[in-house]
Design a protein around this motif. Sequence first.
Motif, short mmCIF file in Angstrom:
data_model
loop_
_atom_site.label_atom_id
_atom_site.label_comp_id
_atom_site.label_asym_id
_atom_site.label_seq_id
_atom_site.Cartn_x
_atom_site.Cartn_y
_atom_site.Cartn_z
N VAL A 1 0.84 -1.19 0.00
CA VAL A 1 0.00 0.00 0.00
C VAL A 1 0.88 1.24 0.00
O VAL A 1 1.92 1.29 0.67
CB VAL A 1 -0.94 0.00 1.22
CG1 VAL A 1 -1.71 1.31 1.32
CG2 VAL A 1 -1.90 -1.18 1.13
N TYR A 2 0.44 2.26 -0.74
CA TYR A 2 1.21 3.49 -0.86
C TYR A 2 0.26 4.68 -0.89
O TYR A 2 -0.87 4.59 -1.38
CB TYR A 2 2.06 3.47 -2.14
CG TYR A 2 2.73 4.79 -2.45
CD1 TYR A 2 3.91 5.14 -1.82
CD2 TYR A 2 2.16 5.68 -3.36
CE1 TYR A 2 4.52 6.36 -2.09
CE2 TYR A 2 2.76 6.89 -3.63
CZ TYR A 2 3.94 7.23 -3.00
OH TYR A 2 4.53 8.43 -3.26
N ALA A 3 0.73 5.81 -0.35
CA ALA A 3 0.01 7.09 -0.46
C ALA A 3 1.05 8.19 -0.52
O ALA A 3 2.19 8.04 -0.05
CB ALA A 3 -0.92 7.30 0.73
N ASP A 4 0.69 9.29 -1.11
CA ASP A 4 1.60 10.43 -1.19
C ASP A 4 1.79 11.04 0.20
O ASP A 4 0.85 11.06 1.02
CB ASP A 4 1.07 11.49 -2.15
CG ASP A 4 1.00 10.99 -3.58
OD1 ASP A 4 1.87 10.18 -3.96
OD2 ASP A 4 0.08 11.39 -4.32
N THR A 5 2.96 11.55 0.45
CA THR A 5 3.28 12.17 1.74
C THR A 5 4.03 13.47 1.51
O THR A 5 4.63 13.68 0.44
CB THR A 5 4.15 11.25 2.62
OG1 THR A 5 5.41 11.02 1.96
CG2 THR A 5 3.46 9.91 2.87
N ILE A 6 3.97 14.34 2.50
CA ILE A 6 4.77 15.57 2.48
C ILE A 6 5.44 15.72 3.84
O ILE A 6 4.93 15.23 4.86
CB ILE A 6 3.93 16.83 2.17
CG1 ILE A 6 2.90 17.07 3.28
CG2 ILE A 6 3.27 16.72 0.82
CD1 ILE A 6 2.22 18.43 3.19
N ASP A 7 6.58 16.38 3.84
CA ASP A 7 7.22 16.78 5.09
C ASP A 7 6.64 18.13 5.51
O ASP A 7 6.69 19.09 4.74
CB ASP A 7 8.73 16.88 4.92
CG ASP A 7 9.39 15.53 4.74
OD1 ASP A 7 8.84 14.55 5.27
OD2 ASP A 7 10.41 15.45 4.03
N VAL A 8 6.08 18.19 6.68
CA VAL A 8 5.52 19.44 7.19
C VAL A 8 6.64 20.24 7.82
O VAL A 8 7.22 19.83 8.83
CB VAL A 8 4.39 19.18 8.21
CG1 VAL A 8 3.84 20.50 8.74
CG2 VAL A 8 3.28 18.38 7.55
N VAL A 9 6.96 21.37 7.20
CA VAL A 9 8.08 22.20 7.66
C VAL A 9 7.60 23.64 7.84
O VAL A 9 6.79 24.12 7.05
CB VAL A 9 9.25 22.14 6.67
CG1 VAL A 9 9.80 20.75 6.53
CG2 VAL A 9 8.82 22.66 5.30
N PRO A 10 8.06 24.31 8.87
CA PRO A 10 7.74 25.74 8.99
C PRO A 10 8.58 26.54 8.01
O PRO A 10 9.69 26.15 7.67
CB PRO A 10 8.12 26.07 10.44
CG PRO A 10 9.19 25.08 10.77
CD PRO A 10 8.87 23.82 10.00
N GLU A 11 8.05 27.66 7.55
CA GLU A 11 8.79 28.53 6.64
C GLU A 11 9.46 29.68 7.37
O GLU A 11 10.12 30.51 6.72
CB GLU A 11 7.86 29.05 5.55
CG GLU A 11 7.28 27.93 4.68
CD GLU A 11 6.54 28.44 3.48
OE1 GLU A 11 7.14 29.17 2.67
OE2 GLU A 11 5.36 28.11 3.34
#
Length: 356
Positions: A48-58
Amino acid sequence: MTTTATSNAPHKKASTYLAIALVVATVLVLLFVIRLLDREPRTDDAYVYADTIDVVPEVNGRIAELAVRDNQAVRQGDLLFRIDPRPYQDALARARASLVALDKQIALSQRTVDAQRYNAQSARAAVERARAAAEQAADTLHRTAPLLSQGYVSAQDVNLARTAQRATQAELAAAELQARQAAAAVSGVDALVAQRAVAEAEIAIAELNLEFATVRAPFDGRVVSLKTAAGQFASALKPVFTLIDTRQWYVVANFRETELKGLRAGTPATVYLLSDAGRRFRGTVDSVSYGVLPNEGGVALPGGLPRIERTLNWVHVAQRFPVRIRVANPDPELFRIGTSAVAVLYPGRGGDAGHR
């Protein structure tokens, strides 16, 4: 002894027929399975796979509020965490105050410029008056000088006219000099107006940084790999945790290259997970990979082509390629990234072929 041998012959013949029937049945079943696998390729080399993002502050700052916990589901727009906003609020207030001060300076400078322009206009008017007086004096001299020889005017009258003409020329020269000086003194407020544009840009940046101090979920997802707490200093562009995009789930299945014929985007599929093999999920092929790292290709680099190991090194085994299957009705409580899965494809069939 003869009677016994005679009675066993039919028994042996029946056993022979039964063995032959079993062999034939086995061959038929094997042919059916091969044909079925050829028509409906399946593999348990899937996950199983899903897209992910790294949550980073700007922006940099200390985490003043952490509104989520590890493995929590969030909705789009939910607060994830908030950086201490006070430094960015102060920066915004300072930028706005600078703009107010600059506006006042522009207004004061504008009044000064207006006065300078008035002086320049007055100087230009004085030049016109001096030029008119000079022209009149020159005209008088031109009329008077010829009359001296005829005795109509005295030498003193001619001298007075010549003196008046020279005086008006000097006054004209002085007036023109004053006019040039007055024109040069008109500075304008263009430089201050340009500074105002810079101040407005600084305000926009300060507002954006203040907005960046509050981090919200960009889509429906699930928080994973959260290993921090409120009070931790967060650095810009350094991940705080990972967010899984739960809006769409996929199964990535590695099929042999001999099974890829006829596969295309939209090919129907059925998948099930080993964590709950009794449930079937419908899906369609999203894409078929166009590249894997060969066994002779060296070490796989992060972000490069996928490496799929062959099971037998001493036999030429068909290469496997990842097939990405979009799941139509995933169970959000059951689907997890990396879960083992089984995928069955139905190439050449309609959209309902895999909906069993």
